[in-house]
Design an enzyme around this catalytic site. Structure first.
Site, PDB file in Angstrom:
ATOM      1  N   ASP A   1       0.672  -1.226   0.040  1.00  0.00           N
ATOM      2  CA  ASP A   1       0.055   0.137   0.108  1.00  0.00           C
ATOM      3  C   ASP A   1       1.029   1.231   0.126  1.00  0.00           C
ATOM      4  O   ASP A   1       1.916   1.033   0.470  1.00  0.00           O
ATOM      5  CB  ASP A   1      -0.913   0.120   1.265  1.00  0.00           C
ATOM      6  CG  ASP A   1      -2.078   0.744   0.955  1.00  0.00           C
ATOM      7  OD1 ASP A   1      -3.326   0.217   1.290  1.00  0.00           O
ATOM      8  OD2 ASP A   1      -2.228   2.027   0.954  1.00  0.00           O
TER       9      ASP A   1
ATOM     10  N   THR B   1      -4.395   6.859   0.007  1.00  0.00           N
ATOM     11  CA  THR B   1      -5.715   6.768   0.964  1.00  0.00           C
ATOM     12  C   THR B   1      -6.077   5.811   1.943  1.00  0.00           C
ATOM     13  O   THR B   1      -6.884   5.844   2.664  1.00  0.00           O
ATOM     14  CB  THR B   1      -6.825   6.708  -0.128  1.00  0.00           C
ATOM     15  OG1 THR B   1      -6.802   5.401  -0.749  1.00  0.00           O
ATOM     16  CG2 THR B   1      -6.844   7.718  -1.178  1.00  0.00           C
TER      17      THR B   1
ATOM     18  N   ASP C   1       4.402   1.752  -4.269  1.00  0.00           N
ATOM     19  CA  ASP C   1       3.509   2.073  -5.251  1.00  0.00           C
ATOM     20  C   ASP C   1       3.470   0.921  -6.297  1.00  0.00           C
ATOM     21  O   ASP C   1       4.471   0.276  -6.734  1.00  0.00           O
ATOM     22  CB  ASP C   1       4.040   3.160  -5.933  1.00  0.00           C
ATOM     23  CG  ASP C   1       3.647   3.786  -7.096  1.00  0.00           C
ATOM     24  OD1 ASP C   1       2.542   3.050  -7.568  1.00  0.00           O
ATOM     25  OD2 ASP C   1       3.609   4.619  -7.977  1.00  0.00           O
TER      26      ASP C   1
ATOM     27  N   GLN D   1      -6.314  -4.735  -5.187  1.00  0.00           N
ATOM     28  CA  GLN D   1      -7.466  -3.770  -4.607  1.00  0.00           C
ATOM     29  C   GLN D   1      -6.933  -2.462  -4.854  1.00  0.00           C
ATOM     30  O   GLN D   1      -7.877  -1.505  -4.946  1.00  0.00           O
ATOM     31  CB  GLN D   1      -7.653  -4.082  -3.353  1.00  0.00           C
ATOM     32  CG  GLN D   1      -8.142  -5.590  -3.074  1.00  0.00           C
ATOM     33  CD  GLN D   1      -9.399  -6.107  -3.597  1.00  0.00           C
ATOM     34  OE1 GLN D   1     -10.576  -5.281  -3.476  1.00  0.00           O
ATOM     35  NE2 GLN D   1      -9.353  -6.898  -4.495  1.00  0.00           N
TER      36      GLN D   1
ATOM     37  N   TYR E   1     -11.737   7.194 -15.016  1.00  0.00           N
ATOM     38  CA  TYR E   1     -11.809   6.258 -13.933  1.00  0.00           C
ATOM     39  C   TYR E   1     -12.334   4.887 -14.635  1.00  0.00           C
ATOM     40  O   TYR E   1     -11.696   3.791 -14.607  1.00  0.00           O
ATOM     41  CB  TYR E   1     -12.757   6.613 -12.899  1.00  0.00           C
ATOM     42  CG  TYR E   1     -12.931   5.512 -11.752  1.00  0.00           C
ATOM     43  CD1 TYR E   1     -11.794   5.143 -10.700  1.00  0.00           C
ATOM     44  CD2 TYR E   1     -13.814   4.877 -11.831  1.00  0.00           C
ATOM     45  CE1 TYR E   1     -11.893   4.190  -9.771  1.00  0.00           C
ATOM     46  CE2 TYR E   1     -13.876   3.719 -10.874  1.00  0.00           C
ATOM     47  CZ  TYR E   1     -12.931   3.518  -9.994  1.00  0.00           C
ATOM     48  OH  TYR E   1     -13.058   2.423  -8.888  1.00  0.00           O
TER      49      TYR E   1
ATOM     50  N   LYS F   1     -10.364   1.293 -15.477  1.00  0.00           N
ATOM     51  CA  LYS F   1     -10.931  -0.099 -14.845  1.00  0.00           C
ATOM     52  C   LYS F   1     -11.030  -1.054 -16.049  1.00  0.00           C
ATOM     53  O   LYS F   1     -10.992  -2.140 -15.889  1.00  0.00           O
ATOM     54  CB  LYS F   1     -12.088   0.223 -14.164  1.00  0.00           C
ATOM     55  CG  LYS F   1     -11.863   0.811 -12.710  1.00  0.00           C
ATOM     56  CD  LYS F   1     -11.169  -0.353 -11.932  1.00  0.00           C
ATOM     57  CE  LYS F   1     -10.949   0.158 -10.465  1.00  0.00           C
ATOM     58  NZ  LYS F   1     -10.027  -0.639  -9.743  1.00  0.00           N
TER      59      LYS F   1
ATOM     60  N   ASN G   1     -20.495  -0.004  -6.525  1.00  0.00           N
ATOM     61  CA  ASN G   1     -20.766   1.029  -5.524  1.00  0.00           C
ATOM     62  C   ASN G   1     -20.639   0.406  -4.290  1.00  0.00           C
ATOM     63  O   ASN G   1     -21.695   0.210  -3.316  1.00  0.00           O
ATOM     64  CB  ASN G   1     -22.129   1.638  -5.656  1.00  0.00           C
ATOM     65  CG  ASN G   1     -21.667   2.825  -6.738  1.00  0.00           C
ATOM     66  OD1 ASN G   1     -21.906   2.264  -7.882  1.00  0.00           O
ATOM     67  ND2 ASN G   1     -21.913   3.936  -6.516  1.00  0.00           N
TER      68      ASN G   1
ATOM     69  N   ARG H   1     -28.318   3.536  -7.974  1.00  0.00           N
ATOM     70  CA  ARG H   1     -27.180   2.757  -7.883  1.00  0.00           C
ATOM     71  C   ARG H   1     -27.422   1.347  -6.996  1.00  0.00           C
ATOM     72  O   ARG H   1     -28.373   1.303  -6.355  1.00  0.00           O
ATOM     73  CB  ARG H   1     -26.038   3.362  -6.995  1.00  0.00           C
ATOM     74  CG  ARG H   1     -25.334   4.585  -7.633  1.00  0.00           C
ATOM     75  CD  ARG H   1     -24.573   4.350  -8.760  1.00  0.00           C
ATOM     76  NE  ARG H   1     -24.060   5.480  -9.238  1.00  0.00           N
ATOM     77  CZ  ARG H   1     -24.556   6.208 -10.137  1.00  0.00           C
ATOM     78  NH1 ARG H   1     -25.751   6.053 -10.786  1.00  0.00           N
ATOM     79  NH2 ARG H   1     -23.861   7.247 -10.774  1.00  0.00           N
TER      80      ARG H   1
ATOM     81  N   ARG I   1     -22.782  15.797 -12.379  1.00  0.00           N
ATOM     82  CA  ARG I   1     -21.214  15.734 -12.251  1.00  0.00           C
ATOM     83  C   ARG I   1     -20.999  15.061 -13.946  1.00  0.00           C
ATOM     84  O   ARG I   1     -21.721  14.129 -14.069  1.00  0.00           O
ATOM     85  CB  ARG I   1     -20.956  14.766 -11.353  1.00  0.00           C
ATOM     86  CG  ARG I   1     -20.644  15.373  -9.911  1.00  0.00           C
ATOM     87  CD  ARG I   1     -19.974  14.276  -9.159  1.00  0.00           C
ATOM     88  NE  ARG I   1     -19.325  14.768  -7.970  1.00  0.00           N
ATOM     89  CZ  ARG I   1     -19.085  13.910  -6.805  1.00  0.00           C
ATOM     90  NH1 ARG I   1     -19.175  12.737  -6.808  1.00  0.00           N
ATOM     91  NH2 ARG I   1     -18.594  14.733  -5.819  1.00  0.00           N
TER      92      ARG I   1
HETATM   93  C1  UD1 Z   1     -18.477   4.690  -9.510  1.00  0.00           C
HETATM   94  C2  UD1 Z   1     -18.959   3.225  -9.806  1.00  0.00           C
HETATM   95  C3  UD1 Z   1     -18.631   2.430  -8.616  1.00  0.00           C
HETATM   96  C4  UD1 Z   1     -17.143   2.735  -8.302  1.00  0.00           C
HETATM   97  C5  UD1 Z   1     -16.908   4.174  -7.698  1.00  0.00           C
HETATM   98  C6  UD1 Z   1     -15.399   4.458  -7.647  1.00  0.00           C
HETATM   99  C7  UD1 Z   1     -20.787   3.534 -11.310  1.00  0.00           C
HETATM  100  C8  UD1 Z   1     -22.210   3.148 -11.531  1.00  0.00           C
HETATM  101  N1  UD1 Z   1     -20.350   3.203 -10.018  1.00  0.00           N
HETATM  102  O1  UD1 Z   1     -19.205   4.830  -8.252  1.00  0.00           O
HETATM  103  O2  UD1 Z   1     -18.673   1.036  -8.822  1.00  0.00           O
HETATM  104  O3  UD1 Z   1     -16.787   1.797  -6.754  1.00  0.00           O
HETATM  105  O4  UD1 Z   1     -17.121   4.886  -8.872  1.00  0.00           O
HETATM  106  O5  UD1 Z   1     -15.258   5.809  -7.256  1.00  0.00           O
HETATM  107  O6  UD1 Z   1     -20.058   3.864 -12.075  1.00  0.00           O
HETATM  108  N2  UD1 Z   1     -23.098  12.149  -5.462  1.00  0.00           N
HETATM  109  C9  UD1 Z   1     -23.886  13.206  -4.792  1.00  0.00           C
HETATM  110  N3  UD1 Z   1     -23.353  14.004  -3.673  1.00  0.00           N
HETATM  111  C10 UD1 Z   1     -22.285  13.654  -3.388  1.00  0.00           C
HETATM  112  C11 UD1 Z   1     -21.310  12.628  -3.576  1.00  0.00           C
HETATM  113  C12 UD1 Z   1     -21.967  11.824  -4.851  1.00  0.00           C
HETATM  114  O7  UD1 Z   1     -24.873  13.630  -5.444  1.00  0.00           O
HETATM  115  O8  UD1 Z   1     -21.508  14.447  -2.202  1.00  0.00           O
HETATM  116  C13 UD1 Z   1     -23.654  11.541  -6.637  1.00  0.00           C
HETATM  117  C14 UD1 Z   1     -22.625  11.384  -7.691  1.00  0.00           C
HETATM  118  O9  UD1 Z   1     -22.778  12.394  -8.779  1.00  0.00           O
HETATM  119  C15 UD1 Z   1     -23.418   9.976  -8.367  1.00  0.00           C
HETATM  120  C16 UD1 Z   1     -23.686   9.572  -7.033  1.00  0.00           C
HETATM  121  O10 UD1 Z   1     -23.934  10.103  -6.088  1.00  0.00           O
HETATM  122  O11 UD1 Z   1     -24.372  10.223  -9.109  1.00  0.00           O
HETATM  123  C17 UD1 Z   1     -22.511   7.988  -6.803  1.00  0.00           C
HETATM  124  O12 UD1 Z   1     -21.477   8.797  -6.579  1.00  0.00           O
HETATM  125  P1  UD1 Z   1     -20.243   8.120  -5.835  1.00  0.00           P
HETATM  126  O13 UD1 Z   1     -20.485   7.531  -4.534  1.00  0.00           O
HETATM  127  O14 UD1 Z   1     -19.329   8.933  -6.075  1.00  0.00           O
HETATM  128  O15 UD1 Z   1     -20.006   6.750  -6.973  1.00  0.00           O
HETATM  129  P2  UD1 Z   1     -20.098   6.343  -8.486  1.00  0.00           P
HETATM  130  O16 UD1 Z   1     -19.311   7.300  -9.268  1.00  0.00           O
HETATM  131  O17 UD1 Z   1     -21.475   6.119  -8.833  1.00  0.00           O
END
Ligand code: UD1
Length: 329
Positions: free
Chosen positions: A31, A35, A54, A74, A142, A146, A171, A210, A269
């Site tokens: 690691d 993070t 790294d 991971q 990202y 992946k 997620n 999700r 976003r």
């Molecule tokens: C994505 C991948 C997930 C991966 C992750 C790693 C998909 C569907 N999923 O997650 O498998 O593990 O990247 O980073 O692509 N949001 C808000 N407010 C916040 C934070 C987030 O509204 O404060 C929204 C984001 O815009 C998004 C959703 O919540 O629409 C989920 O976001 P996030 O938890 O960052 O994960 P994903 O980008 O979906």
């Protein structure tokens, strides 16, 4: 077995390390602590070999795989939004690191390589649930990284006869996931903000959904992958098979934390996927996987952990404050 977990001090990695130690395996962790945190491993520190470095550095990678029979890769730099803002670090910690670890594993003759993939590779393809044989359409650096890692994992099965497997995590959430940054996963972010008495930010209309997966389910899939036969580089979904919108999530979390379900609206976003839900047929078939902890139970455990951590860090701060004032006296 002697096993390497890259990113083993991170959120998912540290849970996996604990489970492997519990199963009696010898575990080495690589690691870079960008993070990851040593505290995540405090329960098993005496039982694991900890290497700092790294994964994209070939020398560290070679040292890390020495004598191991399986690698759980991971390590990554999470967050779609971060990768959109700054693609290069995500690429280095993503496909560059994955290829470096695969080459090191091949040179060492490691038999098995399990790669942490992501549901983000499906992108905005319209069909739900997502099956692994559907087309992929990454929407962010990202996700593209992946997917590239998946291709490498498959190629190493084909070209060099390694047993490789990609677990496409949907997620993942749970204790130890950082909630303190805008790049944090939405569940830990919302809980952190709610517990601090704030109002969470919702990007877009909040109707995006999700397949939120509690971390114990991701760990279980990895343990099954250690013993599964005939791995030939395929990708397998790891999820619960159900989708929940952000607004539903916020309502449940508000109830669990005793806070109002109010949200601050923000623009959607770039790179965001609209809906995500997994088909679990292949996971059942290849791994015998079924989710053991459901969404609500996972949320309860996550809220309890974040609440406890806040309490212990605020009492720690009080104690530190007291001793400082004593010293000043
Ligand atoms: C994505 C991948 C997930 C991966 C992750 C790693 C998909 C569907 N999923 O997650 O498998 O593990 O990247 O980073 O692509 N949001 C808000 N407010 C916040 C934070 C987030 O509204 O404060 C929204 C984001 O815009 C998004 C959703 O919540 O629409 C989920 O976001 P996030 O938890 O960052 O994960 P994903 O980008 O979906």
């Amino acid at each position: 077995m002697k096993i390497l977990v890259t990113g083993g001090a991170g959120f998912i990695g540290s849970h996996l390390v604990e489970a492997l130690v519990e199963e009696g395996h010898g575990v080495r962790v690589l690691d870079d602590f960008s993070t990851g945190r040593v505290e995540n491993l405090h329960a098993v520190l005496a039982d694991v070999e900890l290497l700092e470095g790294d994964c994209a550095d070939p020398e560290r990678a070679a040292a890390a795989v020495r004598g191991v029979e399986a690698v759980f890769h991971q390590a990554a730099l999470p967050s779609v939004a971060r990768s959109v803002a700054d693609p290069l670090p995500t690429h280095r910690a993503g496909p560059t690191a994955t290829l470096t670890m695969l080459v090191a594993a091949r040179d060492e003759g490691v038999a098995r390589f399990v790669y942490a993939g992501s549901s983000s590779v499906y992108g905005d393809t319209p069909t739900l649930p997502k099956r692994e044989d559907m087309e992929t359409h990454p929407l962010s650096p990202y996700a593209a990284g992946k997917l590239l890692g998946e291709h490498y994992a498959r190629l190493f099965a084909r070209l060099y006869g390694m047993e490789t497997l990609t677990l496409r995590y949907f997620n993942v959430f749970g204790p130890r996931q950082d909630g303190t940054s805008p790049y944090s996963g939405v569940i830990s972010r919302f809980v952190e903000v709610l517990l601090a008495g704030g109002i969470p930010v919702v990007h877009g209309d909040g109707r995006q959904s999700r397949d939120f997966t509690y971390v114990a389910n991701a760990v279980a899939a990895n343990l099954l992958a250690l013993h599964a036969v005939g791995l030939a580089g395929q990708a397998v979904n790891v999820a619960t098979g159900r989708r929940v919108s952000l607004l539903e999530l916020l309502e449940t979390l508000a109830r669990l934390t005793g806070r109002p379900a109010a949200a601050q609206q923000a623009p959607p976003r770039a790179g965001d996927v609209r809906h995500s839900r997994a088909d679990l047929g292949r996971a059942r078939e290849v791994l015998g996987y079924a989710p053991a902890v459901d969404f609500e139970e996972g949320l309860r455990r996550t809220v309890a952990w974040l609440r406890e951590r806040r309490q212990s860090s605020s009492s720690g701060a009080e104690e530190a404050g007291e001793s400082r004032s004593c010293a000043a006296d």
